[in-house]
Motif scaffolding. Sequence first.
Motif, PDB file in Angstrom:
ATOM      1  N   THR A  37       0.833  -1.205   0.000  1.00  0.00           N
ATOM      2  CA  THR A  37       0.000   0.000   0.000  1.00  0.00           C
ATOM      3  C   THR A  37       0.864   1.249   0.000  1.00  0.00           C
ATOM      4  O   THR A  37       0.614   2.182  -0.768  1.00  0.00           O
ATOM      5  N   ASP A  38       1.893   1.287   0.835  1.00  0.00           N
ATOM      6  CA  ASP A  38       2.791   2.447   0.886  1.00  0.00           C
ATOM      7  C   ASP A  38       3.528   2.640  -0.438  1.00  0.00           C
ATOM      8  O   ASP A  38       3.798   3.766  -0.840  1.00  0.00           O
ATOM      9  N   VAL A  40       2.455   1.830  -3.568  1.00  0.00           N
ATOM     10  CA  VAL A  40       1.633   2.261  -4.704  1.00  0.00           C
ATOM     11  C   VAL A  40       0.701   3.423  -4.379  1.00  0.00           C
ATOM     12  O   VAL A  40       0.195   4.072  -5.296  1.00  0.00           O
ATOM     13  N   LEU A  41       0.456   3.699  -3.112  1.00  0.00           N
ATOM     14  CA  LEU A  41      -0.401   4.816  -2.715  1.00  0.00           C
ATOM     15  C   LEU A  41       0.301   5.678  -1.668  1.00  0.00           C
ATOM     16  O   LEU A  41      -0.183   5.834  -0.555  1.00  0.00           O
ATOM     17  N   PRO A  42       1.442   6.273  -2.017  1.00  0.00           N
ATOM     18  CA  PRO A  42       2.164   7.072  -1.020  1.00  0.00           C
ATOM     19  C   PRO A  42       1.358   8.302  -0.606  1.00  0.00           C
ATOM     20  O   PRO A  42       0.576   8.833  -1.390  1.00  0.00           O
ATOM     21  N   ASP A  43       1.552   8.729   0.634  1.00  0.00           N
ATOM     22  CA  ASP A  43       0.836   9.898   1.154  1.00  0.00           C
ATOM     23  C   ASP A  43       1.136  11.152   0.356  1.00  0.00           C
ATOM     24  O   ASP A  43       0.302  12.036   0.238  1.00  0.00           O
ATOM     25  N   GLU A  44       2.348  11.245  -0.198  1.00  0.00           N
ATOM     26  CA  GLU A  44       2.741  12.466  -0.883  1.00  0.00           C
ATOM     27  C   GLU A  44       2.318  12.508  -2.346  1.00  0.00           C
ATOM     28  O   GLU A  44       2.726  13.379  -3.084  1.00  0.00           O
ATOM     29  N   ARG A  45       1.475  11.548  -2.781  1.00  0.00           N
ATOM     30  CA  ARG A  45       1.052  11.564  -4.178  1.00  0.00           C
ATOM     31  C   ARG A  45       0.247  12.833  -4.460  1.00  0.00           C
ATOM     32  O   ARG A  45      -0.433  13.365  -3.597  1.00  0.00           O
ATOM     33  N   ILE A  46       0.355  13.299  -5.680  1.00  0.00           N
ATOM     34  CA  ILE A  46      -0.324  14.538  -6.064  1.00  0.00           C
ATOM     35  C   ILE A  46      -1.791  14.239  -6.345  1.00  0.00           C
ATOM     36  O   ILE A  46      -2.113  13.339  -7.108  1.00  0.00           O
ATOM     37  N   LYS A  47      -2.647  14.984  -5.710  1.00  0.00           N
ATOM     38  CA  LYS A  47      -4.081  14.846  -5.933  1.00  0.00           C
ATOM     39  C   LYS A  47      -4.518  16.012  -6.807  1.00  0.00           C
ATOM     40  O   LYS A  47      -4.175  17.170  -6.542  1.00  0.00           O
TER      41      LYS A  47
END
Length: 84
Positions: A37-38, A40-47
């Motif tokens: 999960t970390d 492929v879905l890092p917290d710092e990904r751009i939304k």
Amino acid sequence: MKNVTIRNLSDEVHRAIRQRAATHERSIEAEMRAILTDAVLPDERIKLGSMLAEIWAADPMTEEEHAALNNRDRTPHEPMEFGG
């Protein structure tokens, strides 16, 4: 939820995951889920919404740009045709 089988995992990697799981007080399976999960879905990904809000805050449209956007052609377009 989907199941995944990981084959040919080296003993060294398995030991490292087991130690990491123990450190985080969770099972090996839960630790592997957290690692994946970390990755492929890092917290710092751009939304997208956040990025657009930042762009808008840094450089809002001028009155002229706003007027041009409101005066655009609003004629409905014909739907696209696919195939033949």
